[in-house]
Design an enzyme around this catalytic site. Sequence first.
Site, mmCIF file in Angstrom:
data_model
loop_
_atom_site.group_PDB
_atom_site.id
_atom_site.type_symbol
_atom_site.label_atom_id
_atom_site.label_comp_id
_atom_site.label_asym_id
_atom_site.label_seq_id
_atom_site.Cartn_x
_atom_site.Cartn_y
_atom_site.Cartn_z
ATOM 1 N N ARG A 8 0.836 -1.205 0.000
ATOM 2 C CA ARG A 8 0.000 0.000 0.000
ATOM 3 C C ARG A 8 0.875 1.262 0.000
ATOM 4 O O ARG A 8 1.858 1.348 0.721
ATOM 5 C CB ARG A 8 -0.880 -0.019 1.251
ATOM 6 C CG ARG A 8 -1.828 1.125 1.350
ATOM 7 C CD ARG A 8 -3.015 0.813 2.209
ATOM 8 N NE ARG A 8 -2.724 0.871 3.631
ATOM 9 C CZ ARG A 8 -3.645 0.682 4.571
ATOM 10 N NH1 ARG A 8 -4.885 0.382 4.244
ATOM 11 N NH2 ARG A 8 -3.316 0.752 5.839
ATOM 12 N N ARG A 44 3.041 4.507 4.407
ATOM 13 C CA ARG A 44 2.775 5.065 5.734
ATOM 14 C C ARG A 44 3.711 4.410 6.744
ATOM 15 O O ARG A 44 3.980 3.208 6.650
ATOM 16 C CB ARG A 44 1.324 4.725 6.131
ATOM 17 C CG ARG A 44 0.333 5.794 5.825
ATOM 18 C CD ARG A 44 -1.082 5.309 5.898
ATOM 19 N NE ARG A 44 -1.432 4.638 7.156
ATOM 20 C CZ ARG A 44 -2.660 4.169 7.418
ATOM 21 N NH1 ARG A 44 -3.629 4.298 6.539
ATOM 22 N NH2 ARG A 44 -2.908 3.580 8.561
ATOM 23 N N ARG A 62 -0.571 -3.852 14.782
ATOM 24 C CA ARG A 62 -1.929 -3.345 14.542
ATOM 25 C C ARG A 62 -2.934 -4.493 14.453
ATOM 26 O O ARG A 62 -4.063 -4.389 14.922
ATOM 27 C CB ARG A 62 -1.961 -2.517 13.246
ATOM 28 C CG ARG A 62 -1.296 -1.163 13.413
ATOM 29 C CD ARG A 62 -1.043 -0.497 12.081
ATOM 30 N NE ARG A 62 -2.251 -0.089 11.396
ATOM 31 C CZ ARG A 62 -2.318 0.161 10.094
ATOM 32 N NH1 ARG A 62 -1.229 0.042 9.338
ATOM 33 N NH2 ARG A 62 -3.439 0.527 9.537
HETATM 34 P P1 AMP Z 1 -6.453 3.631 10.237
HETATM 35 O O1 AMP Z 1 -6.100 4.576 9.158
HETATM 36 O O2 AMP Z 1 -7.929 3.519 10.474
HETATM 37 O O3 AMP Z 1 -5.802 2.280 10.057
HETATM 38 O O4 AMP Z 1 -5.860 4.246 11.604
HETATM 39 C C1 AMP Z 1 -4.486 4.511 11.763
HETATM 40 C C2 AMP Z 1 -4.153 4.614 13.247
HETATM 41 O O5 AMP Z 1 -4.904 5.701 13.829
HETATM 42 C C3 AMP Z 1 -4.516 3.394 14.092
HETATM 43 O O6 AMP Z 1 -3.510 2.389 14.052
HETATM 44 C C4 AMP Z 1 -4.648 4.030 15.475
HETATM 45 O O7 AMP Z 1 -3.381 4.313 16.053
HETATM 46 C C5 AMP Z 1 -5.314 5.365 15.158
HETATM 47 N N1 AMP Z 1 -6.786 5.269 15.180
HETATM 48 C C6 AMP Z 1 -7.638 5.415 14.122
HETATM 49 N N2 AMP Z 1 -8.915 5.291 14.513
HETATM 50 C C7 AMP Z 1 -8.888 5.056 15.841
HETATM 51 C C8 AMP Z 1 -9.882 4.807 16.825
HETATM 52 N N3 AMP Z 1 -11.190 4.787 16.513
HETATM 53 N N4 AMP Z 1 -9.476 4.585 18.107
HETATM 54 C C9 AMP Z 1 -8.167 4.628 18.444
HETATM 55 N N5 AMP Z 1 -7.173 4.821 17.569
HETATM 56 C C10 AMP Z 1 -7.522 5.047 16.269
#
Ligand code: AMP
Length: 212
Positions: free
Chosen positions: A127, A160, A171
């Site tokens: 990605r 990223r 993750r």
């Molecule tokens: P994502 O782009 O949705 O994969 O989010 C990237 C990162 O942002 C995650 O690995 C978390 O560190 C943080 N993050 C995003 N959404 C949340 C959430 N609802 N609660 C807590 N951390 C979040």
Amino acid sequence: MRIILLGPPGCGKGTQAEIICKNFSIPHISTGDILRDNVKRGTEIGFKAKEYMDSGRLVPDEIIISMMKGRFSEKDCKNGFLLDGFPRTITQAEALDDLLKQMKISLDYIINIDVPDEDIINRISKRLSCSNCGEVYNLLYKKPKNEMTCDSCGLKLNQRDDDKEEVVKNRLDVYRKQTAPLIKYYKDKIKNVDGRKNISEVTKEILNLFNS
Ligand code: AMP
């Protein structure tokens, strides 16, 4: 229409969210995107969130919940929304329930895009995203027209920091422990979709759910 898209990181939530939101003219609310934007702008939320995001851990619930309360009160949410990456814990789901109750609205669809861990690590490692406009590409199934540059703004694409393999494993671990319990929490309403299929097949499956 009010929708939650659930699923592990890299299951294709973001891609499907964009298609669905365009189709139904509703805002795509991605907590990951909102947090990355805060990091980029150097806000207090961004400053607090960055160390959690870089290590693949979840940002504390209280930060996310207060950030989302503000987002729901914006005008564009009046006709619905699609939530991508929120809620991510039971505490967030309970806070969302309270908020929806206060706003006297309910969720229409909760969709879980399921993909096994081994596919996810392979997908995420391919990605790339544009740090300028946020457009996301994948060298497996959504290639940029010119290698490593963004089709929309022509700038260089990057991986990223939290898409590096070690962080992705973390993750996924966090997802299984803290987010997967939401599948049980929403068991009366949740619909499962097979996220191993290609993008248009997954979209079709989701759209079929709306028509059934
Ligand atoms: P994502 O782009 O949705 O994969 O989010 C990237 C990162 O942002 C995650 O690995 C978390 O560190 C943080 N993050 C995003 N959404 C949340 C959430 N609802 N609660 C807590 N951390 C979040």
